[in-house]
Design a protein around this motif. Structure first.
Motif, mmCIF file in Angstrom:
data_model
loop_
_atom_site.group_PDB
_atom_site.id
_atom_site.type_symbol
_atom_site.label_atom_id
_atom_site.label_comp_id
_atom_site.label_asym_id
_atom_site.label_seq_id
_atom_site.Cartn_x
_atom_site.Cartn_y
_atom_site.Cartn_z
ATOM 1 N N UNK A 133 13.411 88.297 51.117
ATOM 2 C CA UNK A 133 13.957 88.177 49.768
ATOM 3 C C UNK A 133 14.305 89.526 49.155
ATOM 4 N N UNK A 134 13.466 90.522 49.445
ATOM 5 C CA UNK A 134 13.639 91.779 48.723
ATOM 6 C C UNK A 134 14.376 92.842 49.512
ATOM 7 N N UNK A 135 14.441 92.696 50.837
ATOM 8 C CA UNK A 135 15.133 93.719 51.620
ATOM 9 C C UNK A 135 16.361 93.136 52.309
ATOM 10 N N UNK A 136 16.097 92.086 53.077
ATOM 11 C CA UNK A 136 17.165 91.553 53.910
ATOM 12 C C UNK A 136 18.315 90.988 53.073
ATOM 13 N N UNK A 137 17.943 90.164 52.095
ATOM 14 C CA UNK A 137 18.975 89.499 51.295
ATOM 15 C C UNK A 137 19.835 90.517 50.543
ATOM 16 N N UNK A 138 19.217 91.453 49.794
ATOM 17 C CA UNK A 138 20.036 92.460 49.110
ATOM 18 C C UNK A 138 20.904 93.248 50.093
ATOM 19 N N UNK A 139 20.330 93.543 51.275
ATOM 20 C CA UNK A 139 21.074 94.315 52.261
ATOM 21 C C UNK A 139 22.313 93.549 52.711
ATOM 22 N N UNK A 140 22.125 92.260 52.983
ATOM 23 C CA UNK A 140 23.246 91.445 53.441
ATOM 24 C C UNK A 140 24.292 91.299 52.344
ATOM 25 N N UNK A 151 22.940 88.953 61.540
ATOM 26 C CA UNK A 151 21.961 88.300 62.419
ATOM 27 C C UNK A 151 21.138 89.353 63.148
ATOM 28 N N UNK A 152 21.851 90.389 63.663
ATOM 29 C CA UNK A 152 21.141 91.425 64.420
ATOM 30 C C UNK A 152 20.141 92.145 63.525
ATOM 31 N N UNK A 153 20.589 92.489 62.311
ATOM 32 C CA UNK A 153 19.690 93.214 61.398
ATOM 33 C C UNK A 153 18.488 92.343 61.045
ATOM 34 N N UNK A 154 18.756 91.048 60.768
ATOM 35 C CA UNK A 154 17.642 90.153 60.418
ATOM 36 C C UNK A 154 16.641 90.094 61.556
ATOM 37 N N UNK A 155 17.168 89.917 62.778
ATOM 38 C CA UNK A 155 16.262 89.827 63.929
ATOM 39 C C UNK A 155 15.460 91.112 64.076
ATOM 40 N N UNK A 156 16.196 92.245 63.998
ATOM 41 C CA UNK A 156 15.514 93.542 64.161
ATOM 42 C C UNK A 156 14.437 93.712 63.105
ATOM 43 N N UNK A 157 14.780 93.332 61.862
ATOM 44 C CA UNK A 157 13.848 93.517 60.753
ATOM 45 C C UNK A 157 12.600 92.654 60.946
ATOM 46 N N UNK A 158 12.842 91.379 61.330
ATOM 47 C CA UNK A 158 11.689 90.476 61.463
ATOM 48 C C UNK A 158 10.827 90.854 62.665
#
Ligand code: ADP
Length: 509
Positions: free
Chosen positions: A30-37, A195-202
């Motif tokens: 919510x606080x990193x991935x979403x704003x980043x996307x 997708x790649x960033x989300x996967x990497x982040x998680x």
């Protein structure tokens, strides 16, 4: 699973997140991935728009360049009235660039020549006006249902007069195809990157923090389940490590506190035991003192009467033997009474500075006859005259006599007395008797505890010894001598404080 159950699951999950707080993973999403996307999408959209405009401008410029390239030959041919040359020049546009159609009008707006698929049908008047303007212009317009970009270039003759108008068109879909392709690519790219960033982040979150936090939480639940010795392993990033360390430190101090409490509890239990024991001893002492006191007078009366009767009895008669027996038994009873009184500590105490060597010497003197009788020997190892002690000499002497007499009674024929020069002084009395069995050691100093047959022992000797040593602020312990006999170890402070002083001292402290 129906949609309704799926939905209700999602709602329950959200409600859980709402009521119990969301997980770290959700916080990241919510606080990193979403704003980043969102930021990435915005940048892409803005970039795309700029690029689209650039492409559109470039394509328009392409058309303009094409028009300008053929302007001169067409103007020339038009001036000369060579329609075939006009057409030829016009056709060359297809070789220069991607165009849809090209048209030449004269200065009154009538079509002179045309190449390309569809013929535009603009108003002649409008075209004439455009030509008269002498301005270049470009516009999107509909030609027979097709969207096209039209560029108009005025034609001039050699004298500079407007002689006609050149129109070059390009299909609007040419632009849109390119732009559409680009958009598609851009959105595919942003999607893949998202997708790649989300996967990497998680995955990264799990590796960097999630795993360690989960292990810490696991440790906590293990401890909660009763594994009190378990400790969290300090691994992972610094913050998680310091959490684990703090957690472990907390557990350690809790354990220490618990141990301390347990220790205090057992100490308290021990003190209570001691108190009970002391109370019991005091009660026994009072009873003993009372009995001894009451027995003293009748015993001396019996002894006196026996003595008097003995004077009148015939020598060597049965009566005389009986009277002698009575007197012997009375003496024994008086001894017991003395021991009882001793145990009850009725006699007053007199503390004096005395040499330990002298005390040992005095006790040996009082045992001299006994030793000779038994052929036993006492070896004094300690250095004479020995350290000076502030004690009640009579009573310490009694301690030594009682201990040595016990050794002789147990069957020892060699007794070794030793001491050191420290403070408190340690005195050891070793014998070569049978020793004291381990199982009776704890009860040895109890009053009336004896292994001797009735009449032989009162069980008061060691109780008296214990009482006197405690009274002097010292301690006594039973062990094994080098000859496998008994060893009694006394520790005595050099300056024992009589009990009354101890109490006074206590008040001050
Ligand atoms: P008593 O001598 O009247 O029995 P004590 O209190 O002096 O009473 O002694 C208690 C018991 O301790 C004795 O009965 C004996 O069994 C044991 N004991 C004392 N001293 C020794 C020793 N030196 N060797 C072996 N046993 C001993």
């Amino acid at each position: 699973m129906t949609h309704a159950t799926k939905l209700s699951r999602v709602i329950t999950r959200l409600r859980n997140v709402w009521s119990h707080g969301y997980s770290l993973r959700w916080a990241l999403i919510l606080r990193v991935l979403l704003p980043l996307l969102v930021a990435m999408s915005l940048v892409t959209v803005v970039g795309l728009r700029t690029m689209e405009q650039a492409i559109e401008t470039r394509m328009q410029e392409d058309v303009e360049l094409v028009a300008r390239a053929i302007r001169l030959p067409i103007s020339d041919s038009l001036e000369k009235g060579e329609d075939a040359s006009v057409r030829q020049a016009l056709e060359s546009v297809f070789r220069i660039g991607r165009v849809y159609g090209a048209y030449v009008y004269d200065d009154s707006g009538d079509l002179v020549a045309a190449v390309g698929a569809v013929n535009p049908t603009p108003e002649s008047r409008e075209l004439a006006e455009r030509a008269a303007d002498g301005e270049r212009s470009g516009d999107f317009e509909q030609i027979q249902g097709q969207e096209v970009y039209s560029y108009f270039e005025p034609l001039t003759d050699s004298s500079g007069r407007i002689s006609g108008l050149l129109q070059v068109t390009r299909r609007g879909s040419d632009f849109r195809d390119d732009i559409g392709r680009m958009r598609l690519q851009a959105f595919a790219f942003i999607g893949a990157a998202g997708v790649a960033i989300s996967l990497l982040l998680l995955v990264g979150h799990r590796g960097a923090i999630g795993r360690h936090l989960a292990s810490l939480a696991g440790s906590m639940s293990r401890i909660e389940a009763g594994e009190r010795e378990h400790r969290a392993s300090a691994e992972g990033p610094k913050e998680v490590r310091s959490l684990s360390t703090a957690f472990n430190t907390m557990l350690n101090s809790m354990e220490e506190a618990e141990q301390e409490i347990a220790q205090r509890r057992s100490e308290q239990a021990r003190l209570e035991d001691e108190l009970r024991h002391a109370e019991k001893l005091a009660a026994i002492g009072r009873l003993a003192a009372g009995v001894a006191h009451e027995l003293g007078t009748p015993l001396s009366v019996i002894d006196g009467k026996a003595q008097r009767a003995l004077r009148h009895a015939d020598a060597d008669s049965r009566q005389e033997r009986s009277l002698e027996q009575i007197r012997a038994e009375v003496t024994r009873m008086e001894h017991i009474v003395r021991q009882l009184l001793e145990f009850a500590r009725t006699s007053s105490r007199q503390f004096r500075w005395t040499r330990l060597g002298d005390l040992v010497g005095a006790s040996l003197a009082s045992l001299e006859d006994r030793l000779r009788e038994l052929g036993a020997a006492v070896v004094v190892r300690g250095e004479t005259p020995g350290p000076e002690l502030y004690v009640d000499p009579v009573r310490i002497e009694q301690v030594l006599v009682n201990l040595m007499r016990n050794a002789l009674q147990a069957g020892a024929r060699q007794i070794t007395v030793n001491w050191d020069d420290a403070d408190p002084v340690t005195v050891t009395i070793d014998d070569n008797g049978p020793g004291v069995p381990e199982e009776i050691r704890p009860r040895l100093f109890e009053p009336f505890f004896t292994t001797k047959s009735v009449g032989d022992g009162t069980g008061l000797g060691l109780a008296v010894v214990h009482g006197i040593i405690t009274e002097h602020g010292g301690a006594i312990a039973i062990g094994v001598s080098p000859d496998e006999g008994a060893r009694f170890t006394l520790t005595l402070p050099r300056e024992a404080r009589p009990e009354s002083e101890q109490i006074k001292g206590h008040d001050h402290g």
